[in-house]
Design an enzyme around this catalytic site. Structure first.
Site, mmCIF file in Angstrom:
data_model
loop_
_atom_site.group_PDB
_atom_site.id
_atom_site.type_symbol
_atom_site.label_atom_id
_atom_site.label_comp_id
_atom_site.label_asym_id
_atom_site.label_seq_id
_atom_site.Cartn_x
_atom_site.Cartn_y
_atom_site.Cartn_z
ATOM 1 N N ARG A 19 0.841 -1.199 0.000
ATOM 2 C CA ARG A 19 0.000 0.000 0.000
ATOM 3 C C ARG A 19 0.879 1.253 0.000
ATOM 4 O O ARG A 19 1.748 1.419 0.853
ATOM 5 C CB ARG A 19 -0.907 0.010 1.231
ATOM 6 C CG ARG A 19 -1.900 1.163 1.264
ATOM 7 C CD ARG A 19 -2.560 1.255 2.621
ATOM 8 N NE ARG A 19 -3.240 0.026 2.967
ATOM 9 C CZ ARG A 19 -4.479 -0.264 2.575
ATOM 10 N NH1 ARG A 19 -5.139 0.581 1.835
ATOM 11 N NH2 ARG A 19 -5.034 -1.406 2.925
ATOM 12 N N SER A 33 -13.167 5.714 15.244
ATOM 13 C CA SER A 33 -13.684 4.418 15.706
ATOM 14 C C SER A 33 -12.803 3.849 16.817
ATOM 15 O O SER A 33 -13.306 3.325 17.819
ATOM 16 C CB SER A 33 -13.743 3.446 14.525
ATOM 17 O OG SER A 33 -14.117 2.161 14.952
ATOM 18 N N GLU A 58 -1.044 -1.477 9.263
ATOM 19 C CA GLU A 58 -0.453 -0.131 9.187
ATOM 20 C C GLU A 58 -1.515 0.964 9.257
ATOM 21 O O GLU A 58 -1.267 2.041 9.812
ATOM 22 C CB GLU A 58 0.381 0.027 7.911
ATOM 23 C CG GLU A 58 1.114 1.367 7.884
ATOM 24 C CD GLU A 58 2.102 1.507 6.744
ATOM 25 O OE1 GLU A 58 2.466 2.655 6.431
ATOM 26 O OE2 GLU A 58 2.512 0.476 6.166
ATOM 27 N N ARG A 60 -4.248 0.888 11.031
ATOM 28 C CA ARG A 60 -4.572 1.033 12.457
ATOM 29 C C ARG A 60 -3.477 1.821 13.171
ATOM 30 O O ARG A 60 -3.747 2.672 14.028
ATOM 31 C CB ARG A 60 -4.738 -0.355 13.095
ATOM 32 C CG ARG A 60 -6.088 -1.005 12.835
ATOM 33 C CD ARG A 60 -6.061 -2.499 13.103
ATOM 34 N NE ARG A 60 -5.568 -3.243 11.942
ATOM 35 C CZ ARG A 60 -5.166 -4.506 11.989
ATOM 36 N NH1 ARG A 60 -5.177 -5.161 13.136
ATOM 37 N NH2 ARG A 60 -4.754 -5.106 10.907
ATOM 38 N N ARG A 93 -8.009 -6.638 1.608
ATOM 39 C CA ARG A 93 -8.675 -5.431 2.064
ATOM 40 C C ARG A 93 -9.433 -4.787 0.911
ATOM 41 O O ARG A 93 -8.995 -4.810 -0.234
ATOM 42 C CB ARG A 93 -7.673 -4.428 2.654
ATOM 43 C CG ARG A 93 -6.951 -4.945 3.889
ATOM 44 C CD ARG A 93 -6.283 -3.810 4.622
ATOM 45 N NE ARG A 93 -7.270 -2.881 5.173
ATOM 46 C CZ ARG A 93 -7.844 -3.029 6.359
ATOM 47 N NH1 ARG A 93 -7.539 -4.056 7.129
ATOM 48 N NH2 ARG A 93 -8.726 -2.152 6.784
#
Length: 257
Positions: A19, A33, A58, A60, A93
């Site tokens: 990513r 959240s 990563e 998170r 994901r």
């Protein structure tokens, strides 16, 4: 597998992370959240010296940094193929952009020697899906950037791949962006261009054949005789041709057909 509370300053992202782009709005939503419910899924890390490298999680980690948190619950796993776990975790994901996903799939196939069929079973996605994603890597840089900027869709990108002529591909790319062409309209335009290109090739080939024939007409070659026998009448006839006339006449007849 060991669950530990680790200082965030000791945790670092994996430099080989597939990513490359992190949407700030999505990170802020995740941070909100985590602030409200806590970190529900621990970050997976591996120990390297006095640091911990992220294997999975990563986003998170970055969300926790936004919240100015100092510690995170982590699962430390040192005896796993962390590169493979990281790639698979990212491929699965939903928010990975198409090119990042394609790069991750390609890396798994190259580094771990997976076939598309094996990869399909591993990540739970169909083989045609994997094939289509990998095709995006064949796009030129300008088209890839347009895809990343969401100026065109994945379907647009896959359609453009079928155009080998880079000049035409870029011309159509600009038309898609400027005139908001649908995928169907894009494919129709590509079909029209390919038909036109095929017609032009046919015309060029016919002109080439005609040129060969006309060049042969002006050639001066020694003459020879061809004897024809009629078994019944026992008559003999002689036909005189230049040495290049016979293949030329055959060629002309084939063209006329």
């Amino acid at each position: 597998m060991e669950l530990q509370t680790i200082e965030l300053q000791k945790i670092i992202p994996d430099p080989c992370q597939p990513r490359k782009f992190f949407d700030l709005a999505a990170l802020e939503e995740l941070a909100s959240s985590i602030e409200q419910y806590g970190l529900l899924s621990p970050i997976i890390v591996r120990k390297q010296g006095d640091r911990y490298i992220i294997v999975a999680g990563e986003r998170r980690y970055r969300a926790m940094l936004l919240n100015k948190m100092t510690h995170a619950n982590c699962i430390v796993r040192n005896h796993i193929d962390f590169r493979e776990v990281s790639l698979i975790e990212n491929v699965q994901r939903e928010d990975l952009n198409p090119l990042e996903e394609a790069e991750a799939l390609s890396s798994l196939m190259i580094e771990k020697h997976y076939t598309q069929e094996e990869l399909s079973k591993l990540i739970g996605k169909s083989r045609p899906y994997i094939t289509n994603q990998l095709r995006l890597l064949r796009l030129d840089d300008e088209t890839k950037q347009a895809l990343l900027d969401k100026k065109i869709s994945e379907a647009h990108g896959r359609s453009l791949i079928s155009l080998d002529n880079l000049k035409l591909r870029k011309k159509l790319l600009h038309a898609i962006i400027e005139h908001h062409l649908s995928v169907r309209a894009t494919e129709k335009k590509i079909k029209q261009w390919k038909q036109k290109e095929k017609q032009q090739e046919t015309i060029k080939f016919s002109q080439y054949i005609q040129t060969l024939a006309s060049e042969g007409n002006g050639a001066s070659q020694p003459r020879f005789s061809v004897k024809k026998s009629d078994r019944k009448k026992r008559k003999h006839a002689k036909s005189r041709f230049t040495s290049d006339e016979i293949p030329r006449r055959i060629l002309i007849r084939n063209v006329e057909r």
